[in-house]
Motif scaffolding. Sequence first.
Motif, PDB file in Angstrom:
ATOM      1  N   ASN A  10       0.812  -1.221   0.000  1.00  0.00           N
ATOM      2  CA  ASN A  10       0.000   0.000   0.000  1.00  0.00           C
ATOM      3  C   ASN A  10       0.838   1.260   0.000  1.00  0.00           C
ATOM      4  O   ASN A  10       0.404   2.312  -0.476  1.00  0.00           O
ATOM      5  CB  ASN A  10      -0.948   0.012   1.204  1.00  0.00           C
ATOM      6  N   THR A  11       2.031   1.196   0.576  1.00  0.00           N
ATOM      7  CA  THR A  11       2.905   2.378   0.630  1.00  0.00           C
ATOM      8  C   THR A  11       3.737   2.547  -0.637  1.00  0.00           C
ATOM      9  O   THR A  11       4.520   3.480  -0.745  1.00  0.00           O
ATOM     10  CB  THR A  11       3.860   2.296   1.832  1.00  0.00           C
ATOM     11  N   GLY A  12       3.573   1.631  -1.576  1.00  0.00           N
ATOM     12  CA  GLY A  12       4.365   1.679  -2.802  1.00  0.00           C
ATOM     13  C   GLY A  12       5.555   0.747  -2.779  1.00  0.00           C
ATOM     14  O   GLY A  12       6.204   0.538  -3.809  1.00  0.00           O
ATOM     15  N   LYS A  13       5.845   0.185  -1.617  1.00  0.00           N
ATOM     16  CA  LYS A  13       6.937  -0.774  -1.504  1.00  0.00           C
ATOM     17  C   LYS A  13       6.637  -1.737  -0.363  1.00  0.00           C
ATOM     18  O   LYS A  13       5.836  -1.442   0.530  1.00  0.00           O
ATOM     19  CB  LYS A  13       8.266  -0.061  -1.252  1.00  0.00           C
ATOM     20  N   MET A  14       7.272  -2.887  -0.387  1.00  0.00           N
ATOM     21  CA  MET A  14       7.098  -3.872   0.672  1.00  0.00           C
ATOM     22  C   MET A  14       7.968  -3.515   1.866  1.00  0.00           C
ATOM     23  O   MET A  14       8.907  -2.719   1.756  1.00  0.00           O
ATOM     24  CB  MET A  14       7.440  -5.274   0.153  1.00  0.00           C
ATOM     25  N   SER A  15       7.655  -4.098   3.012  1.00  0.00           N
ATOM     26  CA  SER A  15       8.407  -3.826   4.236  1.00  0.00           C
ATOM     27  C   SER A  15       9.873  -4.182   4.046  1.00  0.00           C
ATOM     28  O   SER A  15      10.197  -5.153   3.347  1.00  0.00           O
ATOM     29  CB  SER A  15       7.837  -4.633   5.405  1.00  0.00           C
ATOM     30  N   PRO A  16      10.777  -3.429   4.673  1.00  0.00           N
ATOM     31  CA  PRO A  16      12.222  -3.666   4.494  1.00  0.00           C
ATOM     32  C   PRO A  16      12.648  -5.090   4.820  1.00  0.00           C
ATOM     33  O   PRO A  16      13.488  -5.663   4.120  1.00  0.00           O
ATOM     34  CB  PRO A  16      12.866  -2.665   5.456  1.00  0.00           C
ATOM     35  N   PHE A  17      12.065  -5.695   5.890  1.00  0.00           N
ATOM     36  CA  PHE A  17      12.494  -7.046   6.252  1.00  0.00           C
ATOM     37  C   PHE A  17      12.035  -8.076   5.224  1.00  0.00           C
ATOM     38  O   PHE A  17      12.690  -9.096   5.030  1.00  0.00           O
ATOM     39  CB  PHE A  17      12.017  -7.430   7.662  1.00  0.00           C
ATOM     40  N   VAL A  18      10.934  -7.805   4.524  1.00  0.00           N
ATOM     41  CA  VAL A  18      10.499  -8.687   3.442  1.00  0.00           C
ATOM     42  C   VAL A  18      11.445  -8.551   2.255  1.00  0.00           C
ATOM     43  O   VAL A  18      11.874  -9.544   1.652  1.00  0.00           O
ATOM     44  CB  VAL A  18       9.043  -8.374   3.020  1.00  0.00           C
ATOM     45  N   VAL A  19      11.787  -7.322   1.928  1.00  0.00           N
ATOM     46  CA  VAL A  19      12.708  -7.064   0.812  1.00  0.00           C
ATOM     47  C   VAL A  19      14.063  -7.715   1.076  1.00  0.00           C
ATOM     48  O   VAL A  19      14.647  -8.341   0.179  1.00  0.00           O
ATOM     49  CB  VAL A  19      12.862  -5.542   0.598  1.00  0.00           C
ATOM     50  N   TYR A  87       3.931 -15.104   9.698  1.00  0.00           N
ATOM     51  CA  TYR A  87       3.099 -14.225  10.534  1.00  0.00           C
ATOM     52  C   TYR A  87       4.035 -13.336  11.348  1.00  0.00           C
ATOM     53  O   TYR A  87       4.856 -13.823  12.118  1.00  0.00           O
ATOM     54  CB  TYR A  87       2.194 -15.062  11.441  1.00  0.00           C
ATOM     55  N   HIS A  88       3.860 -12.014  11.192  1.00  0.00           N
ATOM     56  CA  HIS A  88       4.840 -11.071  11.730  1.00  0.00           C
ATOM     57  C   HIS A  88       4.406 -10.345  12.998  1.00  0.00           C
ATOM     58  O   HIS A  88       5.235  -9.700  13.635  1.00  0.00           O
ATOM     59  CB  HIS A  88       5.189 -10.029  10.673  1.00  0.00           C
ATOM     60  N   SER A 134      12.646 -16.059  13.573  1.00  0.00           N
ATOM     61  CA  SER A 134      12.683 -14.604  13.604  1.00  0.00           C
ATOM     62  C   SER A 134      13.208 -14.055  12.277  1.00  0.00           C
ATOM     63  O   SER A 134      13.909 -14.751  11.537  1.00  0.00           O
ATOM     64  CB  SER A 134      13.589 -14.159  14.749  1.00  0.00           C
ATOM     65  N   CYS A 135      12.850 -12.810  11.991  1.00  0.00           N
ATOM     66  CA  CYS A 135      13.465 -12.129  10.848  1.00  0.00           C
ATOM     67  C   CYS A 135      14.936 -11.865  11.168  1.00  0.00           C
ATOM     68  O   CYS A 135      15.314 -11.694  12.319  1.00  0.00           O
ATOM     69  CB  CYS A 135      12.753 -10.810  10.570  1.00  0.00           C
ATOM     70  N   GLY A 136      15.740 -11.822  10.133  1.00  0.00           N
ATOM     71  CA  GLY A 136      17.170 -11.638  10.324  1.00  0.00           C
ATOM     72  C   GLY A 136      17.673 -10.338   9.742  1.00  0.00           C
ATOM     73  O   GLY A 136      16.909  -9.427   9.430  1.00  0.00           O
ATOM     74  N   LEU A 137      18.973 -10.250   9.595  1.00  0.00           N
ATOM     75  CA  LEU A 137      19.594  -9.053   9.062  1.00  0.00           C
ATOM     76  C   LEU A 137      20.879  -9.428   8.327  1.00  0.00           C
ATOM     77  O   LEU A 137      21.411 -10.523   8.501  1.00  0.00           O
ATOM     78  CB  LEU A 137      19.905  -8.052  10.171  1.00  0.00           C
ATOM     79  N   PHE A 138      21.340  -8.506   7.494  1.00  0.00           N
ATOM     80  CA  PHE A 138      22.613  -8.683   6.807  1.00  0.00           C
ATOM     81  C   PHE A 138      23.707  -8.120   7.713  1.00  0.00           C
ATOM     82  O   PHE A 138      23.850  -6.902   7.846  1.00  0.00           O
ATOM     83  CB  PHE A 138      22.613  -7.959   5.461  1.00  0.00           C
ATOM     84  N   SER A 220       6.472  -8.319  17.728  1.00  0.00           N
ATOM     85  CA  SER A 220       6.712  -9.763  17.572  1.00  0.00           C
ATOM     86  C   SER A 220       8.190 -10.016  17.863  1.00  0.00           C
ATOM     87  O   SER A 220       8.557 -10.501  18.925  1.00  0.00           O
ATOM     88  CB  SER A 220       6.322 -10.218  16.166  1.00  0.00           C
ATOM     89  N   GLY A 221       9.034  -9.657  16.918  1.00  0.00           N
ATOM     90  CA  GLY A 221      10.476  -9.771  17.121  1.00  0.00           C
ATOM     91  C   GLY A 221      11.132  -8.562  16.502  1.00  0.00           C
ATOM     92  O   GLY A 221      11.581  -8.613  15.357  1.00  0.00           O
ATOM     93  N   PRO A 222      11.162  -7.426  17.209  1.00  0.00           N
ATOM     94  CA  PRO A 222      11.594  -6.170  16.591  1.00  0.00           C
ATOM     95  C   PRO A 222      12.993  -6.231  15.984  1.00  0.00           C
ATOM     96  O   PRO A 222      13.974  -6.490  16.684  1.00  0.00           O
ATOM     97  CB  PRO A 222      11.529  -5.161  17.745  1.00  0.00           C
ATOM     98  N   LEU A 223      13.047  -5.989  14.683  1.00  0.00           N
ATOM     99  CA  LEU A 223      14.322  -6.047  13.963  1.00  0.00           C
ATOM    100  C   LEU A 223      15.277  -4.972  14.458  1.00  0.00           C
ATOM    101  O   LEU A 223      16.499  -5.171  14.465  1.00  0.00           O
ATOM    102  CB  LEU A 223      14.069  -5.884  12.461  1.00  0.00           C
TER     103      LEU A 223
END
Length: 308
Positions: A10-19, A87-88, A134-138, A220-223
Amino acid sequence: MKILIVANQNTGKMSPFVVEQMEALRKEGCVVDTYGVVGHGVLGYLKNLPALKEKIKECKPDIVHAHYGLSGLLATLQREVPVVVTYHGSDIHSRGILLELSRVAMRRAAYNVFVSKKMFELSGYKKDNYCIQSCGLFLDEMIQIERTEARDKLGWDKKSKKVLFSGSFNNPIKNVSLANAAVTLAGGLELIELKGYTRNEVMLVMNACDCIIVTSHRESGPLVVKEAMAVGTPIVSVDVGDVSEVTSGTTGCYISKSYDANELAGLIRKALAFEGKTNGRERIIELELSNELIARRLINIYNKILNK
């Protein structure tokens, strides 16, 4: 392997953690395409079904991976391609109709991913086709640099004490009023809004601030906590989501069991007195929360589904 990612746009882009998860899957050799859901509420999502079916017919994915419960429900309304749903948070925490619709998606999905143990428990899910991930990071993007160097690059003064807020001041879930109260009680501090920065700037801001504060009503699990750990910035947080679990054993991390401004102010003072970097990066590595490892786990899940 070809994966179609379905998530809100809806914002024109997907959430950063999805990207970032998509980028990690590509690095592991997957061909990744996307379908961005544009619409609000249940009917807004369901209106996307014809276009989603057309997209699936066009790109012929092996797996559809949807993010959040409503996107999962939408994705499972087609039966041509197996669906994985992650589920986030809001899809579970909000309970009510969103939780019930997410439960429909859980029953119809080939596999379900919950980003924290608490979320899984709240979901009430009983079958065994799930995991907690959990979502991860680079880690190579969230590097540790000295505070003075980070402030130089941002053009910030070096003497003031700065506390980084965990998100936008306008997001009511983040509870900025409590953060403001705690920072005011701690005295002589500036609260920095985490909004409008590029990924590289986020890394610099986290290194430049004296500590970070999380006061959210629910998470949930704040990045943002994992990113702060990766760069070694001290953390003050309420006991929300998986923060206590993830930060366990990490120096310079202080968790409040209440939403009391005075208690949080005392923890902020402790964080400001902490010298040097925390050992949070080592904890992130120990928990295997790099996007690369998470992508490999997801690919294993995809392969198990396809092998059935």
